[in-house]
Design an enzyme around this catalytic site. Structure first.
Site, PDB file in Angstrom:
ATOM      1  N   LYS A  13       0.813  -1.207   0.000  1.00 14.83           N
ATOM      2  CA  LYS A  13       0.000   0.000   0.000  1.00 14.83           C
ATOM      3  C   LYS A  13       0.854   1.267   0.000  1.00 14.83           C
ATOM      4  O   LYS A  13       0.381   2.335  -0.382  1.00 14.83           O
ATOM      5  CB  LYS A  13      -0.976  -0.004   1.185  1.00 14.83           C
ATOM      6  CG  LYS A  13      -1.893  -1.228   1.267  1.00 14.83           C
ATOM      7  CD  LYS A  13      -2.563  -1.576  -0.035  1.00 14.83           C
ATOM      8  CE  LYS A  13      -3.493  -2.770  -0.012  1.00 14.83           C
ATOM      9  NZ  LYS A  13      -2.912  -4.057   0.401  1.00 14.83           N
ATOM     10  N   TYR A  41     -12.025 -15.317   2.846  1.00 12.50           N
ATOM     11  CA  TYR A  41     -11.056 -14.248   3.124  1.00 12.50           C
ATOM     12  C   TYR A  41     -10.564 -14.339   4.573  1.00 12.50           C
ATOM     13  O   TYR A  41     -11.362 -14.437   5.504  1.00 12.50           O
ATOM     14  CB  TYR A  41     -11.713 -12.885   2.890  1.00 12.50           C
ATOM     15  CG  TYR A  41     -10.829 -11.723   3.277  1.00 12.50           C
ATOM     16  CD1 TYR A  41      -9.924 -11.197   2.369  1.00 12.50           C
ATOM     17  CD2 TYR A  41     -10.875 -11.177   4.555  1.00 12.50           C
ATOM     18  CE1 TYR A  41      -9.083 -10.150   2.719  1.00 12.50           C
ATOM     19  CE2 TYR A  41     -10.036 -10.125   4.922  1.00 12.50           C
ATOM     20  CZ  TYR A  41      -9.145  -9.623   3.996  1.00 12.50           C
ATOM     21  OH  TYR A  41      -8.309  -8.591   4.343  1.00 12.50           O
ATOM     22  N   TYR A  83      -2.730 -12.685   2.827  1.00 16.53           N
ATOM     23  CA  TYR A  83      -2.377 -12.325   1.448  1.00 16.53           C
ATOM     24  C   TYR A  83      -1.140 -13.054   0.927  1.00 16.53           C
ATOM     25  O   TYR A  83      -1.244 -13.955   0.087  1.00 16.53           O
ATOM     26  CB  TYR A  83      -2.145 -10.810   1.350  1.00 16.53           C
ATOM     27  CG  TYR A  83      -3.381  -9.985   1.564  1.00 16.53           C
ATOM     28  CD1 TYR A  83      -4.280  -9.773   0.527  1.00 16.53           C
ATOM     29  CD2 TYR A  83      -3.655  -9.410   2.799  1.00 16.53           C
ATOM     30  CE1 TYR A  83      -5.417  -8.997   0.710  1.00 16.53           C
ATOM     31  CE2 TYR A  83      -4.790  -8.630   2.990  1.00 16.53           C
ATOM     32  CZ  TYR A  83      -5.656  -8.435   1.950  1.00 16.53           C
ATOM     33  OH  TYR A  83      -6.777  -7.683   2.127  1.00 16.53           O
TER      34      TYR A  83
END
Ligand SMILES: *Cc1c(COP(=O)(O)O)cnc(C)c1O
Length: 337
Positions: free
Chosen positions: A53, A267, A293
């Site tokens: 990010k 998730y 992730y």
């Protein structure tokens, strides 16, 4: 090489350690018997324990500055790496930061709700608000912005994962950086593989490589959405990003490849393949992946290798998107406590 892409006209804020290293994972390559595995260390971008990010936030915070924002609002899952990095960027810029955390992961433990990224968010003084799973997070951000405006603030809304065309510019820039690294090192890369979620990373890479006329393929390992849904969101965002950078070569459908077979139950729920991938890479290479992730991305990559998808001499770059702070929210699930 990079002629044609002019990112210099977009406002940015320097937040990121660049270029991130490109390293060869000799032990993992040998253990798996090929392909040749390289790792692009975007876990080392330097923003409060790093991650992907940071690159997006350089452009998003540049835009927030250009609009004279006094604070930022964003959203994510409780253990969001994006929220943690946004908090760090806001702190450095002296902006307020409000984050909405969706309780997206079922049966969350106390450590999930309070440790890992959440503890770091609190350390950096983010105003956190927890919302139930399935909440309309975009509408909630608008509601929050209205309240802040009534208090005289000028809020800037950053979408979940920082994934709009402005944020994706960070991965156009990464595509340029990686291309020049591999060219300088004389490596012919076949594929870049990484975990794909809110789609900005893959969209930026695809848009950037397409604009550069590169032959490197990009394969996203989906952490949440079905293949069809994820491909559509990446393609749409890659095309928006291409038009933002003013490139006329349309991104072809085939440039967006997604594999959604490694999601498991959902998730943020680690499967045994994810736990194995995290511990294998930790033990062989001393590199920390995460359960939501990068561990899922690596589990998918290893799964594909075992299926014989690559040949022994292919050069594959695993893009390490970060997330190791999240490990502390999953100590029990990883059998580490
Ligand atoms: C957000 C995130 C991703 C996914 O990137 P997107 O741009 O949202 O697809 C991958 N890995 C980590 C560690 C992340 O925090």
């Amino acid at each position: 090489m990079t002629k044609g892409i002019d990112l210099g006209r977009f406002p940015t804020v320097p937040l990121c350690h660049r270029p991130t290293p490109l390293e060869f994972l000799g032990n993992l390559t040998e253990y798996l018997g090929g392909p040749k595995i390289w790792i692009k260390r975007d876990d080392c971008t330097g923003l409060a324990t790093g991650g992907n990010k940071a690159r997006k936030l350089e452009f998003l915070m540049g835009d927030a500055n250009a609009q004279s924002a006094t604070c930022v609002i964003t959203q994510g899952a409780v253990q969001s790496n994006h929220v943690r990095q946004t908090a760090a960027a806001a702190a450095r810029m002296g902006l307020g930061c409000k984050a909405l955390l969706e309780r997206r992961v079922p049966q969350a433990t106390h450590e999930y709700e309070t440790s890992g990224n959440v503890a770091l968010d609190r350390l950096m003084n983010v105003a956190l608000e927890y919302l139930p799973s399935g909440a309309d997070m975009n509408a909630e951000m608008e509601r929050t912005a209205d309240v802040l405006r009534q208090n005289g603030e000028k809020p800037y809304i950053i979408p979940g994962g920082g994934s709009n065309a402005i944020g994706a510019l960070g991965y156009v820039s990464c595509a340029m950086e990686l291309t020049s690294q591999v060219n300088n090192a004389g490596i012919v890369v076949d594929y870049i593989i990484h975990a794909t979620g809110s789609a900005g990373t893959q969209a930026g890479l695809v848009a950037g490589l397409n604009a550069l006329g590169s032959n490197i393929g990009v394969l996203g390992i989906s952490v949440r959405a079905t293949e069809e849904v994820q491909r559509a969101s990446v393609l749409k965002l890659a095309r928006q990003t291409t038009s933002l950078i003013g490139i006329s070569t349309e991104v072809p459908d085939a440039a967006v490849q997604v594999d959604a077979r490694f999601i498991g139950p959902g998730y943020g729920i680690p499967t045994s393949e994810i736990v194995d991938a995290i511990s294998l890479v930790a033990r062989l290479e001393g590199i920390l992946l995460d359960p939501v992730y990068s561990g899922k991305g690596m589990a998918g990559f290893i799964g594909l290798i075992k299926e014989g998808r690559f040949s022994k001499d292919d050069n594959i770059v695993f893009l390490h998107t970060g997330g190791s702070s999240g490990l502390f929210g999953y100590v029990g699930a990883l059998n580490l406590s």
